[in-house]
Design an enzyme around this catalytic site. Structure first.
Site, PDB file in Angstrom:
ATOM      1  CE  LYS A  16      32.382  37.034   4.290  1.00 47.61           C
ATOM      2  NZ  LYS A  16      33.148  35.595   4.896  1.00 47.61           N
ATOM      3  N   GLY A  51      24.932  38.832  11.884  1.00 47.40           N
ATOM      4  CA  GLY A  51      26.416  39.350  12.576  1.00 47.40           C
ATOM      5  C   GLY A  51      26.612  40.146  12.750  1.00 47.40           C
ATOM      6  CB  SER A  52      29.355  40.657  15.952  1.00 40.58           C
ATOM      7  OG  SER A  52      30.235  41.976  14.339  1.00 40.58           O
ATOM      8  N   GLY A 104      28.142  44.693  11.870  1.00 36.15           N
ATOM      9  CA  GLY A 104      26.534  45.294  11.162  1.00 36.15           C
ATOM     10  C   GLY A 104      26.744  47.201  10.383  1.00 36.15           C
ATOM     11  CB  CYS A 120      21.484  36.574  17.448  1.00 37.50           C
ATOM     12  SG  CYS A 120      20.388  35.186  16.880  1.00 37.50           S
ATOM     13  CD  GLU A 133      25.956  38.550  20.833  1.00 37.49           C
ATOM     14  OE1 GLU A 133      26.485  39.813  20.195  1.00 37.49           O
ATOM     15  OE2 GLU A 133      24.765  38.674  20.323  1.00 37.49           O
TER      16      GLU A 133
END
Ligand code: NAD
Length: 496
Positions: free
Chosen positions: A184, A237-238, A242, A293, A393
């Site tokens: 996805k 991802g974040s 996660g 990232c 972040e």
């Protein structure tokens, strides 16, 4: 809203089928009948629509991947690799269209020929180098060895910031190992993955080996780690997402790797070559509008060169041109309203906590910027290690400068965050470089370079909260295999 002409050109080149996703080699809508608008973040124009899928569509894709698995697993590994090499060739041939498509949905200026073909060729070359080992045995009539086998149907969820490279490396590694996959992409940037999936099909990778289900994270995304017949998961991802992916995997005891965020330090010592360091650091934090990232978002600098570094960084960041991606600028907009709010919110937090804005800090003014999610390249000085802009972040073009007294303090500050993705050291001293590469807690350490560039087949992944597992390198293919130990001996003859 109007469909942008740039995308119409790409659609005309048949790289993307409007409103469709790829399941079992067919371009199909979601069973929900709903779609998601994909927007150009520079002007909010509609680019295309993709299906808004859910768990039922994921189930269809898993079934297709299950049907495709036995033949793909049993195809000899050199032939599997050859198909991935052909996929890489098609990506290279369509490089300009892929670059333009990714620019439109991500909002970044052209990066020139995408790196995907080269990354994929490295991975394709690993397909027939997946090897087990022969094992010593207690007696000569026994043979022992290991096999590395694919998991079966695997799943992946990827973010929007570099959808092309992320798709190519995740899918490439998983299928090189003999798995079939359901992936996805992010709802903000699903078109490049769909285009790459089409090229995989065109290359002769059989129907059902690569399936792309589009949709929102909470529906289509969550259905992947929750699916009991998806045998391994990869997530990029974040950290928040996660965590929820890992929780879902825990319920099914599904193994996974996580590629999460970063708060990467750029450590500058007083013997650093600033002519090299400054442009690299300014480019590193403004590339893709800081939405990388690996972006070096903290400058940890020896106090003796602090003032000079701040002046020169400010000058370099002021030279970065900002605007819609197609105007030959250095930096485009942020991806969406939420991301804009987040980055502007952190700039406010930095001010409120007492850091000083040296340059930037606002939204560029003018007609070109009116409809996009633009923000200025921003440099903060006077940052202390405990401030939120030094710890969290931001995922935007915001750089924080933290002065330190010596090497020991530089290590303490550089390592004093929850993340551990990338770290850079700028020094002319080999001894210091050796000490720092050992001391820094990061999955990647660059000496005199900013984003770990220039290495072929470099494994990529995190320490600490930046995740675990490695993508891109040879290890990435092995990560998608499981080890089977075989011990074999001739059965004793029956006694009469
Ligand atoms: P995100 O976690 O919000 O979304 C990533 C993907 O997860 C998207 O496809 C989204 O639809 C999906 N998702 C969201 N909620 C979900 C859920 N509950 N279940 C399953 N899937 C779900 O992250 P983002 O904002 O799109 O991306 C930015 C983050 O990604 C940053 O933290 C960045 O550092 C990180 N990132 C890491 C790497 C790396 O290699 N370490 C690379 C790129 C981005």
């Amino acid at each position: 809203m109007t469909i942008t002409t740039e995308l119409q050109d790409v659609v005309a080149e048949s790289l993307v089928v409007d409103g469709a996703q790829l399941i079992d080699g067919e371009w199909v809508p979601s069973h929900t009948g709903r779609t998601i608008d994909v927007i150009n973040p520079a002007n909010r124009a509609l680019i295309a629509r993709v299906p808004e899928s859910d768990a039922e569509d994921v189930e269809h894709a898993v079934q297709a991947a299950e049907r495709a698995f036995p033949a793909w697993r049993d195809l000899n590994a050199t032939a599997r690799g050859a198909l991935i090499f052909r996929w890489a060739d098609l990506i290279e041939q369509n490089g300009a269209a892929i670059d333009s498509l990714e620019s439109q949905e991500v909002g970044r200026p052209s990066w020139g020929p995408p790196p995907m073909a080269a990354q994929l060729r490295f991975i394709a070359g690993q397909a027939d180098k997946v090897q087990g080992v022969s094992l010593p045995t207690y007696s000569p009539d026994t043979v022992g060895y290991t096999l590395r086998e694919p998991y079966g149907v695997v799943g992946a969820v990827i973010p929007w910031n570099a959808p092309g490279p992320m798709f190519a490396t995740e899918v490439g590694s998983a299928i090189a190992a003999g798995n079939t996959i359901v992936l996805k992409p992010a709802e903000d940037a699903p078109l490049t993955p769909l285009a790459l999936a089409k090229l995989a099909l065109d290359a002769g990778i059989p129907a059902g080996v690569v399936n792309v289900v589009t949709g929102y994270g909470a529906e289509a995304g969550a259905a992947i780690p929750a699916h009991p017949r998806i045998r391994r998961v990869g997530f990029t991802g974040s950290p928040q997402t996660g965590r929820s992916i890992m929780e879902a995997c825990a319920k099914n005891l599904t193994p996974l790797h996580l590629e999460l965020g970063g708060k990467s330090p750029q450590v500058i010592f007083d013997d650093a070559d600033l002519d090299t360091a400054i442009p690299a650091i300014a480019a590193g934090i403004t590339l893709n509008t800081g939405q990388i990232c690996a972006a070096g978002s903290r400058v940890v600098v020896d106090r003796r060169v602090h003032a000079e570094v701040v002046d020169r960084l400010a000058a370099a960041m002021q030279k970065v041109t900002v605007g819609p991606w197609h105007q030959q600028v250095n930096m485009g907009p942020l991806i969406n309203a939420r991301q804009h709010e987040r980055v502007c919110g952190y700039i406010d937090i930095g001010r409120e906590q007492g850091a000083t804005i040296v340059t930037g800090g606002g939204r560029p003014a003018g007609a070109d910027f009116a409809d996009g999610w633009f923000v200025e390249p921003t440099l903060f000085d006077g940052v202390t290690p405990d401030m939120r802009i030094a710890q969290e972040e931001i995922f935007g073009p915001v750089l924080s400068v933290i002065p330190v007294d010596d090497e020991a303090q530089a290590i303490e500050v550089a390592n004093g965050v929850d993340y551990g993705l990338v770290a850079s050291v700028w020094t002319q001293s080999v001894g210091r470089a050796v000490r720092m590469t050992r001391a820094l807690q990061a999955g990647q350490v660059g000496v005199n370079n900013a984003l770990g560039a220039g290495v072929i087949g470099a494994p990529f992944g995190g320490y600490k909260n930046s995740g675990f597992g490695r993508t891109m390198g040879a290890d990435s293919v092995l990560d998608w295999t499981q080890v089977k130990t075989v011990s074999m001996r001739e059965a004793p003859l029956p006694r009469f």
